[in-house]
Write an enzyme that holds these catalytic residues in place. Structure first.
Site, mmCIF file in Angstrom:
data_model
loop_
_atom_site.group_PDB
_atom_site.id
_atom_site.type_symbol
_atom_site.label_atom_id
_atom_site.label_comp_id
_atom_site.label_asym_id
_atom_site.label_seq_id
_atom_site.Cartn_x
_atom_site.Cartn_y
_atom_site.Cartn_z
ATOM 1 N N ASN A 10 0.861 -1.185 0.000
ATOM 2 C CA ASN A 10 0.000 0.000 0.000
ATOM 3 C C ASN A 10 0.896 1.232 0.000
ATOM 4 O OD1 ASN A 10 -1.853 2.015 0.470
ATOM 5 N ND2 ASN A 10 -2.310 1.403 2.579
ATOM 6 N N TRP A 11 1.015 1.843 -1.161
ATOM 7 C CA TRP A 11 1.952 2.966 -1.297
ATOM 8 C C TRP A 11 1.413 4.274 -0.719
ATOM 9 C CZ3 TRP A 11 4.119 2.653 -7.007
ATOM 10 C CH2 TRP A 11 4.848 1.452 -7.134
ATOM 11 N N LYS A 12 0.121 4.291 -0.402
ATOM 12 C CA LYS A 12 -0.516 5.521 0.092
ATOM 13 C C LYS A 12 -0.271 6.656 -0.930
ATOM 14 C CE LYS A 12 -0.128 3.533 4.617
ATOM 15 N NZ LYS A 12 -0.068 3.688 6.058
ATOM 16 N N HIS A 98 -9.535 1.559 4.824
ATOM 17 C CA HIS A 98 -8.257 1.711 5.543
ATOM 18 C C HIS A 98 -8.452 2.692 6.696
ATOM 19 C CE1 HIS A 98 -4.142 2.828 6.416
ATOM 20 N NE2 HIS A 98 -3.787 1.700 5.843
ATOM 21 N N GLU A 168 -5.546 -4.566 10.793
ATOM 22 C CA GLU A 168 -4.490 -3.566 10.995
ATOM 23 C C GLU A 168 -4.770 -2.793 12.274
ATOM 24 O OE1 GLU A 168 -2.394 -2.410 7.139
ATOM 25 O OE2 GLU A 168 -4.167 -1.175 7.245
ATOM 26 N N GLY A 174 2.535 2.415 10.708
ATOM 27 C CA GLY A 174 3.488 3.486 10.405
ATOM 28 C C GLY A 174 4.589 3.660 11.433
ATOM 29 N N SER A 215 3.349 -1.903 10.535
ATOM 30 C CA SER A 215 4.796 -1.957 10.777
ATOM 31 C C SER A 215 5.430 -3.305 10.408
ATOM 32 C CB SER A 215 5.107 -1.573 12.225
ATOM 33 O OG SER A 215 4.687 -0.251 12.462
ATOM 34 N N GLY A 236 2.852 -1.111 4.365
ATOM 35 C CA GLY A 236 2.807 0.310 4.033
ATOM 36 C C GLY A 236 4.171 0.840 3.656
HETATM 37 P P1 PGA Z 1 2.804 0.485 7.677
HETATM 38 O O1 PGA Z 1 1.343 0.729 7.056
HETATM 39 O O2 PGA Z 1 3.309 -0.808 7.103
HETATM 40 O O3 PGA Z 1 3.577 1.679 7.240
HETATM 41 O O4 PGA Z 1 2.619 0.388 9.156
HETATM 42 C C1 PGA Z 1 0.421 -0.290 6.913
HETATM 43 C C2 PGA Z 1 -0.854 0.258 6.371
HETATM 44 O O5 PGA Z 1 -1.221 1.405 6.735
HETATM 45 O O6 PGA Z 1 -1.534 -0.388 5.561
#
Ligand code: PGA
Length: 255
Positions: A10-12, A98, A168, A174, A215, A236
């Protein structure tokens, strides 16, 4: 390929240029060709979907997805994207609900409407759930169960074979690898989620894959999948580095 695990990137809202996006895709594509039972799904910002899709045409172990879709097929909805348009351009997955979208006001009701439409448009729906806080009394279990029930309201049994739940925990998103949920705790949560799905859908609930996100890093990925007993990961920030993402893929696949 006999798919055992699905790893979703998930590149956001990253990276800022298509060139950078392509630089992530190329090495991942090379590695993905060697994977034996891990499917890779990339969810870039929607503007990059078509050009990346054309790079991935020959990549059998890879698919492309979006980070959100709208809950109607067409009409006067300025700025929105129809699940049919996503499918038409080659997208096969949609992340829905999400926590970052929920934080912007997306409700369980909207998540369930989007999920229904995505499934009807033949997309695989990755529905995100997760508690905000991990309280010691275990109230978060109830929170997650309610979220699953409400997010899947009106989703009929016949559509669940394309349904995935991404668990999640919001408190673990994050951060750094030691902040991810501990695999033993995740295992208990995965059992709880599967039981909730079975309560809703009966035996068909078993068709729903359960993923973990929060994470995930090259250091913890394999243990999370094996010991945590989930069928894949939603990654992420570590999916924005081809090197780190490839390490995650390698370790999950056991290469
Ligand atoms: P992260 O994000 O791996 O940076 O914790 C996961 C997500 O928000 O899908």
């Amino acid at each position: 390929m006999n798919v055992k695990n699905i790893v979703v990137g998930n590149w956001k809202m990253n990276p800022l240029t298509l060139e950078e996006a392509k630089c992530i895709v190329q090495p991942v594509k090379r590695l993905a060709a060697k994977l034996r039972h891990t499917k890779v799904v990339l969810c870039p910002p929607i503007l990059y979907m078509a050009p990346i899709q054309s790079l991935l045409k020959t990549a059998k172990t890879m698919a492309i997805g979006v980070q959100d879709i709208f809950w109607n097929i067409s009409g006067a909805y300025t700025g929105e994207i129809s699940p049919l348009m996503v499918y038409e351009l080659g997208g096969r997955y949609a992340i829905i609900g999400h926590s970052e979208r929920r934080a912007l006001g997306e409700t369980d009701e909207v998540v369930s409407m989007k999920t229904l439409l995505a499934l009807k448009a033949n997309l695989s729906a990755i529905v995100c759930v997760g508690e905000k806080e991990h309280d010691r009394e275990g109230k978060y279990l109830e929170e997650v169960r309610n979220q699953i029930r409400a997010s899947l309201l009106n989703i009929p049994k016949r559509l669940v074979d394309k349904l995935l739940i991404a668990y999640e925990p919001v408190w673990a998103i994050g951060r750094s690898e030691e902040d991810a949920m501990k695999p033993e705790e995740l295992e208990a949560m995965a059992i709880f989620i599967r039981k909730t799905l079975k309560d809703i859908y009966g035996e068909e609930g078993r068709d729903v894959k359960v993923l973990y996100g929060g994470s995930v890093s090259p250091e913890n990925a394999a243990l999370i999948v094996k010991r945590g007993n989930v069928e894949g990961l939603l990654v992420g920030h570590q999916s924005l580095s081809a090197e780190h993402f490839n390490e995650i893929l390698r370790s999950v696949d056991g290469l």
